[in-house]
Design an enzyme around this catalytic site. Structure first.
Site, short mmCIF file in Angstrom:
data_model
loop_
_atom_site.label_atom_id
_atom_site.label_comp_id
_atom_site.label_asym_id
_atom_site.label_seq_id
_atom_site.Cartn_x
_atom_site.Cartn_y
_atom_site.Cartn_z
N GLU A 17 16.99 87.98 92.36
CA GLU A 17 18.20 87.17 92.28
C GLU A 17 19.41 88.08 92.09
O GLU A 17 19.40 88.96 91.22
CB GLU A 17 18.09 86.18 91.11
CG GLU A 17 19.36 85.34 90.97
CD GLU A 17 19.20 84.18 90.00
OE1 GLU A 17 18.17 83.49 90.05
OE2 GLU A 17 20.12 83.98 89.20
N HIS A 78 21.61 79.80 96.51
CA HIS A 78 21.58 78.71 95.54
C HIS A 78 22.70 77.76 95.97
O HIS A 78 23.69 78.20 96.55
CB HIS A 78 21.91 79.20 94.14
CG HIS A 78 20.95 80.22 93.59
ND1 HIS A 78 20.89 80.53 92.25
CD2 HIS A 78 20.02 81.00 94.19
CE1 HIS A 78 19.96 81.45 92.04
NE2 HIS A 78 19.43 81.77 93.20
N GLY A 109 23.80 72.22 88.68
CA GLY A 109 24.91 73.06 88.19
C GLY A 109 25.53 72.43 86.95
O GLY A 109 25.29 71.26 86.65
N ALA A 124 19.93 66.77 90.51
CA ALA A 124 19.45 67.60 91.63
C ALA A 124 18.48 66.84 92.54
O ALA A 124 18.39 67.15 93.73
CB ALA A 124 18.80 68.88 91.09
N HIS A 148 14.92 71.82 79.62
CA HIS A 148 16.35 71.91 79.91
C HIS A 148 17.16 71.40 78.71
O HIS A 148 16.77 70.45 78.06
CB HIS A 148 16.68 71.10 81.17
CG HIS A 148 18.09 71.23 81.61
ND1 HIS A 148 19.07 70.33 81.26
CD2 HIS A 148 18.73 72.19 82.34
CE1 HIS A 148 20.24 70.71 81.76
NE2 HIS A 148 20.06 71.84 82.43
P1 FAD Z 1 18.65 68.66 87.25
O1 FAD Z 1 17.32 68.83 87.85
O2 FAD Z 1 19.52 67.56 87.76
O3 FAD Z 1 18.40 68.43 85.67
C1 FAD Z 1 19.48 68.45 84.75
C2 FAD Z 1 19.12 67.62 83.52
O4 FAD Z 1 19.10 66.23 83.86
C3 FAD Z 1 17.74 67.90 82.95
O5 FAD Z 1 17.84 67.76 81.55
C4 FAD Z 1 16.84 66.84 83.54
O6 FAD Z 1 15.75 66.53 82.70
C5 FAD Z 1 17.79 65.66 83.68
N1 FAD Z 1 17.55 64.86 84.91
C6 FAD Z 1 17.17 65.34 86.12
N2 FAD Z 1 17.13 64.34 87.03
C7 FAD Z 1 17.51 63.22 86.39
C8 FAD Z 1 17.69 61.87 86.79
N3 FAD Z 1 17.46 61.47 88.04
N4 FAD Z 1 18.12 60.95 85.84
C9 FAD Z 1 18.36 61.36 84.56
N5 FAD Z 1 18.21 62.64 84.12
C10 FAD Z 1 17.79 63.55 85.03
N6 FAD Z 1 23.73 77.35 87.90
C11 FAD Z 1 24.80 77.66 88.67
O7 FAD Z 1 25.90 77.19 88.43
N7 FAD Z 1 24.67 78.50 89.76
C12 FAD Z 1 23.48 79.05 90.10
O8 FAD Z 1 23.39 79.82 91.08
C13 FAD Z 1 22.33 78.74 89.29
N8 FAD Z 1 21.12 79.25 89.58
C14 FAD Z 1 20.02 78.91 88.84
C15 FAD Z 1 18.77 79.40 89.19
C16 FAD Z 1 17.62 79.06 88.46
C17 FAD Z 1 16.28 79.61 88.88
C18 FAD Z 1 17.75 78.21 87.32
C19 FAD Z 1 16.56 77.86 86.50
C20 FAD Z 1 19.00 77.70 86.97
C21 FAD Z 1 20.14 78.04 87.71
N9 FAD Z 1 21.42 77.53 87.40
C22 FAD Z 1 22.50 77.86 88.17
C23 FAD Z 1 21.61 76.68 86.20
C24 FAD Z 1 21.54 75.16 86.51
O9 FAD Z 1 22.55 74.80 87.42
C25 FAD Z 1 21.72 74.42 85.19
O10 FAD Z 1 20.61 74.65 84.35
C26 FAD Z 1 21.99 72.92 85.29
O11 FAD Z 1 22.36 72.45 83.98
C27 FAD Z 1 20.80 72.08 85.73
O12 FAD Z 1 20.56 72.18 87.05
P2 FAD Z 1 19.22 71.50 87.65
O13 FAD Z 1 19.26 71.64 89.11
O14 FAD Z 1 18.03 71.97 86.94
O15 FAD Z 1 19.52 69.95 87.25
#
Ligand code: FAD
Length: 283
Positions: A17, A78, A109, A124, A148
């Protein structure tokens, strides 16, 4: 090469990464030459971070293109959906596809402070479904071995992880962690939830104690006490501290490989030396 193909070989594949350097073009050129140098270790892919809210949009896309065209490595951009509308998301992704990109890490994000615009998707899983519908990209998502920060509880976090897979994601890249026991317990939860895609553990080679503490606050990873004590013995960025970081990362990775990890995702922080020495060790 698409994610499913990359992780079907049965061998542990390393991915790297990187982030688009803010400063100037020279830094980006340096990063490109480092990646060209690392090509000899045949990393599975190079993932490129994206500033939530689109702050690094052009720089991220530019770096992805250069990785594809100049370094001849497989890029995995990403993409975060906070602060974005569907029109922009679709055109950005289509542009990446036109450049030959085949994979994407789909993320929610964290919205920048003060942000209160309407957004296209609240989580997401919705972004994954949209990408699946509009593109041919192979989709990875994020997973959290220590849960998370915003999740109601661990079970609900796993429930929503499964939702992302059901919407079309085919691999999970995890948040960094230092305690393999936490990862193995996470894998059990993932398996129990009937999630059957590769889960790629995220490893951060740590240069010094300040970095260890900073990343832990940012990412919520717990630090094993003995690890903390080892870093306390050394000056920041001293040769000893860097060697310790390489040694700890190698040990952690060895145990993951022994336990069947199909991939290792290195959070390189664009650091050449530690990345090089770790890849060389496993070559
Ligand atoms: P989600 O999967 O949407 O989850 C977020 C929260 O909401 C979780 O607590 C989950 O349990 C909950 N949730 C999920 N779906 C639902 C739903 N349908 N209804 C209710 N609750 C729900 N951030 C950046 O800004 N740029 C990057 O390039 C970046 N790269 C990353 C790479 C990796 C490998 C990782 C692990 C994280 C990265 N992040 C990055 C951080 C990430 O954007 C944050 O952790 C963000 O807060 C959550 O993103 P997510 O896609 O996991 O969210």
């Amino acid at each position: 090469m698409k994610l499913t193909e990359i992780y079907s070989s049965g061998k542990t594949r390393f991915s790297l990464e990187v982030f688009p350097p803010k400063e100037n073009k020279n830094k980006e050129n340096d990063l490109l030459s480092t990646l060209r140098e690392l090509e000899r270790f045949r990393p599975a892919l190079v993932s490129v971070t994206y500033g939530a809210g689109g702050s690094s949009r052009e720089k991220s896309a530019g770096l992805v293109k250069r990785i594809n065209n100049e370094a001849k490595l497989t890029p995995m951009p990403h993409f975060t959906c906070v602060c974005s509308n569907t029109q922009f998301i679709e055109s950005y992704l289509k542009e990446l596809e036109r450049e030959g990109v085949e994979n994407i890490l789909a993320l929610k994000g964290d919205p920048p402070k003060g942000f209160n615009d309407e957004e296209a998707f609240s989580h997401a899983d919705e972004l994954v479904a949209f990408i699946k519908d509009k593109t041919n990209l192979s989709i990875a998502v994020a997973g959290y071995p220590e849960c998370h920060k915003d999740a109601k509880d661990f079970d609900s976090d796993i429930y929503f992880l499964k939702k992302k897979i059901d919407c079309g994601a085919c691999a999970i890249f995890t948040q960094l962690f230092f305690d393999n026991k936490k990862f193995f317990a996470y894998l059990e939860k993932v398996k129990k939830a009937n999630i059957n895609v590769p889960v790629i553990p995220g490893i951060l080679p740590v240069k010094n104690i300040a970095q260890l503490q900073k990343m832990t606050i940012m990412c919520g990873a717990s630090i094993p006490l003995d690890m903390l004590h080892k870093y306390e013995r050394f000056e920041d960025n001293s040769e000893d501290s860097i060697k310790l970081g390489i040694e700890i990362a190698i040990k952690q990775i060895e145990e993951l490989i022994d336990n069947g990890a199909n991939g290792i995702h290195l959070y390189t922080l664009n650091q050449r030396r530690m990345t090089y020495e770790i890849l060389q060790h496993f070559n």
